[in-house]
Design an enzyme around this catalytic site. Structure first.
Site, PDB file in Angstrom:
ATOM      1  N   TYR A  61       0.824  -1.214   0.000  1.00  0.00           N
ATOM      2  CA  TYR A  61       0.000   0.000   0.000  1.00  0.00           C
ATOM      3  C   TYR A  61       0.855   1.259   0.000  1.00  0.00           C
ATOM      4  O   TYR A  61       1.531   1.572   0.976  1.00  0.00           O
ATOM      5  CB  TYR A  61      -0.955   0.019   1.204  1.00  0.00           C
ATOM      6  CG  TYR A  61      -1.922  -1.137   1.246  1.00  0.00           C
ATOM      7  CD1 TYR A  61      -2.375  -1.747   0.079  1.00  0.00           C
ATOM      8  CD2 TYR A  61      -2.402  -1.635   2.458  1.00  0.00           C
ATOM      9  CE1 TYR A  61      -3.257  -2.811   0.115  1.00  0.00           C
ATOM     10  CE2 TYR A  61      -3.285  -2.704   2.503  1.00  0.00           C
ATOM     11  CZ  TYR A  61      -3.703  -3.292   1.326  1.00  0.00           C
ATOM     12  OH  TYR A  61      -4.578  -4.345   1.365  1.00  0.00           O
ATOM     13  N   HIS A 126      -0.269 -11.907   0.394  1.00  0.00           N
ATOM     14  CA  HIS A 126      -1.078 -10.854  -0.223  1.00  0.00           C
ATOM     15  C   HIS A 126      -1.433 -11.133  -1.693  1.00  0.00           C
ATOM     16  O   HIS A 126      -0.570 -11.120  -2.553  1.00  0.00           O
ATOM     17  CB  HIS A 126      -0.322  -9.523  -0.126  1.00  0.00           C
ATOM     18  CG  HIS A 126      -1.168  -8.314  -0.367  1.00  0.00           C
ATOM     19  ND1 HIS A 126      -0.711  -7.035  -0.167  1.00  0.00           N
ATOM     20  CD2 HIS A 126      -2.455  -8.187  -0.757  1.00  0.00           C
ATOM     21  CE1 HIS A 126      -1.670  -6.165  -0.448  1.00  0.00           C
ATOM     22  NE2 HIS A 126      -2.736  -6.843  -0.826  1.00  0.00           N
TER      23      HIS A 126
END
Ligand code: NAD
Ligand code: MG
Length: 321
Positions: A61, A126
């Site tokens: 992110y 992820h």
């Protein structure tokens, strides 16, 4: 009089109790627009004050910015470590995917440094649909298991968009080696397909987190970011649903969050938040749901508008052989 508290829910068999609304920290990596440091700090502070104890981030992110900002906020606010549950991820980076044992092991150390923590409660692989699922089973999960034994992570999870990746991995790993799955965009008003695999997940003893109740911005007044992967058809239907709510003096985001919160088989609903106002609105939505229930009439009307795109999604990941 004591103010009402956000409900805590058990996360599978981990023993962790998570606030039913979780703080999605991807916006702190500026992925939904710039967030000044003071606003980030105020948002995290408001979340803690209002009973949110679960924070989710990833090195992906904002290319590590989200982890760094979250770490600084938690440090500055002097949050007692045992009072919060912190989740980060591994295997997905600004520069691409790498689920090798070497990379994920190094990744956890790097994350701990950015987060200014000695351990994370949850480490998640992820977006595994972009990797080789057999590598996840045979190499990545065993590497994370070692980090668990070393005390750097408490529990292990996997995340992804296609629900089939969860069953693929869970059918192949030793029982108990994956504690949690994080699904996103599959338990919102426009797409609730996660329901179909909840009994399976329960049978495997894994905790379930759902993320993106607002469908990554589709179910908001301001609409999705430029990079949103949904088709025009989905985007238009969601815009029409948001407008319908607005015309009735209601808020689509509140309805959408409440919809995700209603299913108690799901431990927490991760919402991305980047302002005090959003934190307050989202916590209020949860507290109000507990007292008065959802606005059934509005939900019915919104579901009717979304019916043509119900359970439609978008492709994600590489073709698995
Ligand atoms: P989301 O559906 O939570 O939407 C976030 C957007 O809605 C942001 O623009 C936010 O500012 C806005 N918003 C939040 N509250 C609002 C309100 N009350 N009114 C109007 N707008 C509001 O999508 P998300 O941020 O992608 O998902 C939440 C979190 O879940 C992420 O931050 C991340 O932590 C996690 N997540 C993980 C994965 C994964 O692991 N693959 C994928 C998606 C999300
Ligand atoms: Mg377990």
């Amino acid at each position: 009089m004591a103010s009402p508290k956000l409900e805590l829910r058990q996360l599978g068999t981990t023993g962790l109790k998570l606030s039913c609304v979780g703080f999605g920290a991807s916006p702190l990596g500026n992925v939904f627009g710039d967030v000044p440091p003071a606003e980030a700090l105020a948002s995290v502070s408001a979340a803690l004050r209002l009973g949110i104890n679960f924070f989710d981030t990833s090195p992906f992110y904002g290319g590590t910015v989200s982890e760094r900002v979250l770490g600084n906020c938690l440090h500055e606010l002097k949050v007692p470590r045992e009072e919060i549950v912190v989740s980060t991820k591994c295997g997905r980076y600004a520069e691409g995917f790498d689920f090798s044992a070497e990379r994920v092991t190094r990744s956890v150390d790097e994350s701990l440094e950015r987060l200014r923590l000695d351990y994370v409660d949850l480490i998640q692989c992820h977006d595994i649909e972009f990797g080789d699922l057999d590598q996840i089973v045979n190499e990545t999960i065993p590497a994370l298991q070692k980090l668990k034994e070393a005390g750097k992570v408490r529990f292990i999870g996997i995340t992804g968009l296609p629900l089939s990746v969860f069953t693929y991995v869970l059918d192949r790993v030793p029982p108990g080696s994956v504690d949690v799955v994080l699904s996103y965009c599959h338990y919102s008003i426009n797409d609730s397909t996660l329901i179909d695999i909840l009994p399976y997940l329960k049978s495997k003893g894994v905790g379930v987190i759902t993320a993106s109740p607002l469908a990554m911005g589709l179910l908001t007044d301001s609409g999705p970011p430029e990079w949103h992967p949904a088709s025009q058809e989905i985007k238009s239907a969601c815009r029409a649903a948001a407008l319908l709510c607005k015309e009735k003096g209601k808020n689509i985001s509140k309805l959408a969050l409440q919809y995700s919160l209603m299913n108690k088989e799901i431990s927490t609903v991760l919402v991305g938040m980047n302002s005090v106002r959003q934190v307050e609105e989202n916590v209020s939505a949860a507290l109000e749901l507990a007292v008065t229930g959802i606005d059934e009439g509005l939900l019915h009307d919104v579901e009717a508008v979304l019916q043509p795109v119900k359970n439609k999604t978008w492709p994600s990941g590489v073709q698995q052989s």
